[in-house]
Design a protein around this motif. Structure first.
Motif: not given
Length: 155
Positions: A17-26
């Motif tokens: 989830l982290i690596y697919t999120s915008e700016q690598y941030s939840l």
């Protein structure tokens, strides 16, 4: 392994989830929710006298129904205290790292709380603290401080 977990729980590792999120941030609310649910799981493990030893975003699963699961108990030990040095170095507590080569310092399940804190920092900023350090310098920094903190201004 992720395919296996997807079929079993119909979910995804928090690391993915982290690596697919915008700016690598939840988002902060998701980090808080995931941490709260993992803490519930760690309380259960502590009551059963189990220390996980390898808590990290790859081993935290979020199902499609938003259930949070702790996975991969291959390094876990049973007992109130341990002197094992298993787990991934960036997520190990200082007292665990102090055992490398010695195995003379006993610690308890609070070491898993440190690992959750490191995981929370990774959920927030996309990488674990001191990720650019070589292994020896990383170990020294974890053992002798200062403790890692959030670096982005948005936090």
């Amino acid at each position: 392994m992720l395919v296996f977990l997807w079929r079993r729980w119909n979910g995804v590792a928090v690391e993915d989830l982290i690596y697919t999120s915008e700016q690598y941030s939840l988002h902060e609310s998701w980090i808080a929710y995931i941490c709260k649910e993992v803490l519930k799981g760690l309380c259960h493990l502590e009551n059963k006298k189990v220390i996980h030893h390898d808590l990290r975003p790859q081993n935290i699963i979020l199902t499609t129904s938003a259930d949070v699961k702790i996975s991969d108990f291959s390094s876990a030990t049973i007992g109130e205290m341990s002197h094992s040095t298993s787990g991934r170095i960036p997520y190990l507590a200082p007292e665990v790292l102090a055992n490398f080569g010695k195995k003379t310092i006993w610690y308890n399940s609070k070491a898993d709380i440190w690992s959750l804190g490191i995981s929370a920092l990774q959920m927030a900023e996309g990488y674990y603290p001191f990720s650019r350090f070589p292994q020896q310098k990383l170990m020294k920094r974890i053992m002798h401080g200062p403790a890692p903190v959030l670096l982005w201004d948005k936090w």
